[in-house]
Design an enzyme around this catalytic site. Structure first.
Site, mmCIF file in Angstrom:
data_model
loop_
_atom_site.group_PDB
_atom_site.id
_atom_site.type_symbol
_atom_site.label_atom_id
_atom_site.label_comp_id
_atom_site.label_asym_id
_atom_site.label_seq_id
_atom_site.Cartn_x
_atom_site.Cartn_y
_atom_site.Cartn_z
ATOM 1 N N ASP A 9 -29.838 -6.879 62.066
ATOM 2 C CA ASP A 9 -29.791 -7.518 60.752
ATOM 3 C C ASP A 9 -29.526 -9.006 60.882
ATOM 4 O O ASP A 9 -28.937 -9.625 59.995
ATOM 5 C CB ASP A 9 -28.713 -6.838 59.887
ATOM 6 C CG ASP A 9 -28.848 -7.190 58.415
ATOM 7 O OD1 ASP A 9 -27.851 -7.035 57.681
ATOM 8 O OD2 ASP A 9 -29.944 -7.630 58.009
ATOM 9 N N LYS A 22 -34.634 -12.707 61.993
ATOM 10 C CA LYS A 22 -35.724 -11.729 62.080
ATOM 11 C C LYS A 22 -36.631 -12.001 63.275
ATOM 12 O O LYS A 22 -37.210 -11.078 63.819
ATOM 13 C CB LYS A 22 -36.507 -11.714 60.770
ATOM 14 C CG LYS A 22 -35.614 -11.570 59.522
ATOM 15 C CD LYS A 22 -34.517 -10.499 59.661
ATOM 16 C CE LYS A 22 -33.430 -10.665 58.618
ATOM 17 N NZ LYS A 22 -32.240 -9.798 58.876
ATOM 18 N N ASP A 57 -33.140 -3.849 59.643
ATOM 19 C CA ASP A 57 -33.193 -4.215 58.231
ATOM 20 C C ASP A 57 -34.309 -5.245 58.017
ATOM 21 O O ASP A 57 -34.727 -5.940 58.946
ATOM 22 C CB ASP A 57 -31.852 -4.811 57.779
ATOM 23 C CG ASP A 57 -31.770 -4.986 56.261
ATOM 24 O OD1 ASP A 57 -31.010 -5.839 55.809
ATOM 25 O OD2 ASP A 57 -32.499 -4.263 55.540
ATOM 26 N N ASN A 58 -34.798 -5.346 56.774
ATOM 27 C CA ASN A 58 -35.689 -6.427 56.344
ATOM 28 C C ASN A 58 -37.043 -6.490 57.023
ATOM 29 O O ASN A 58 -37.606 -7.588 57.189
ATOM 30 C CB ASN A 58 -35.002 -7.788 56.548
ATOM 31 C CG ASN A 58 -33.627 -7.843 55.980
ATOM 32 O OD1 ASN A 58 -32.639 -8.029 56.706
ATOM 33 N ND2 ASN A 58 -33.524 -7.671 54.671
ATOM 34 N N GLU A 63 -32.086 -5.841 48.849
ATOM 35 C CA GLU A 63 -30.777 -5.631 48.219
ATOM 36 C C GLU A 63 -30.694 -6.300 46.840
ATOM 37 O O GLU A 63 -31.079 -7.443 46.657
ATOM 38 C CB GLU A 63 -29.640 -6.152 49.119
ATOM 39 C CG GLU A 63 -29.833 -7.526 49.691
ATOM 40 C CD GLU A 63 -30.472 -7.518 51.057
ATOM 41 O OE1 GLU A 63 -31.190 -6.554 51.387
ATOM 42 O OE2 GLU A 63 -30.280 -8.480 51.800
#
Ligand SMILES: O=C(NCCCCCn1ccc2cnccc21)c1cc(-c2ccc(F)cc2)cc(O)c1O
Ligand SMILES: [Mg+2]
Length: 214
Positions: free
Chosen positions: A141, A144, A169-170, A199
């Site tokens: 997380d 990236k 994540d993401n 989120e």
């Protein structure tokens, strides 16, 4: 003088959560970020998916890259069995200082080791510094564009074992397209995508779960 967003999140926890109650800390952060100001916590929708993967794996050793305010560290650590350890890495010292206080407020500090620094520097030191042979579960997380190089580094450092679960994540927003390309076309991983939303928004996002096959 102006406070920072992490400082405002800590105040909301101290005001609205019950000391020693991790679920109330999670709820207080989600309420604040839904009604007062957005922040890049994994959030409640993706957080529930995180919970289910952690519960399924029941890991003894966990690595989190990207602590931020400690929201996902609290989510993960509250589910760990006694004697299990979460090592969480935060790059920014001021943010790490807030995360430490939120983790302590939740009462799960005994399960969590917060380390300051960059993943590229710290991953090669995990074995010697923390006596880790391999991680059972890894939550990505952080930056990236570091997901691919750090996954490769974890492989090279022998920190993955047959069955290690990586959860990223993401992968849609902000996005980690190179990571999806790398992990989905790699026969050493079995991957599955969990659709969700960014989120506290209606924007499409999701988590990629990958099992290292050894
Ligand atoms: O950028 C994100 N996270 C990374 C933050 C910086 C990490 C720095 N860091 C920490 C440990 C560490 C170790 N080594 C090197 C660097 C390290 C992020 C962003 C969004 C987002 C933002 C705006 C928007 F419009 C939409 C989405 C949503 C998320 O959920 C995110 O996670
Ligand atoms: Mg994130």
């Amino acid at each position: 003088t102006q406070t920072t967003r992490p400082q405002r999140i800590l105040k909301a926890v101290q005001k609205n959560a019950t000391k020693g109650d991790p679920d109330s800390v999670i709820s207080a952060i989600d309420h604040y970020c839904k009604h007062s100001e957005w922040a890049m916590n994994v959030g409640d929708e993706k957080g529930s998916i995180l919970d289910s993967v952690v519960s399924e794996v029941n890991p003894s050793t966990v690595l989190e890259l990207g602590t931020y305010c400690g929201y996902s560290a609290v989510r993960i650590a509250r589910l760990l069995s006694p004697g299990s350890k979460l090592i969480t890495v935060e790059f920014n010292p001021a943010i790490a200082a807030i995360a430490k206080q939120i983790i302590a407020y939740a009462g799960i500090q005994d399960k969590v080791t917060l380390v300051e620094g960059s993943s590229g520097d710290l991953i090669p030191k995990m074995k010697e510094c923390f006596g880790i042979t391999s991680f059972d579960f890894i939550f990505l997380d952080h930056w990236k564009d570091r997901y691919v190089p750090d996954t490769k580094l974890l492989e090279e450092c022998g920190l993955l074992r047959k069955g290690t679960v990586l959860l990223a994540d993401n992968v849609i927003c902000p996005g980690a397209p190179e990571y999806l390309k790398y992990i989905r076309n790699n026969r050493r991983y079995e991957s599955r995508y969990y659709p969700a939303h960014l989120e506290y928004t209606k924007v499409e996002d999701g988590l990629e779960k990958s099992i290292f096959l050894g």
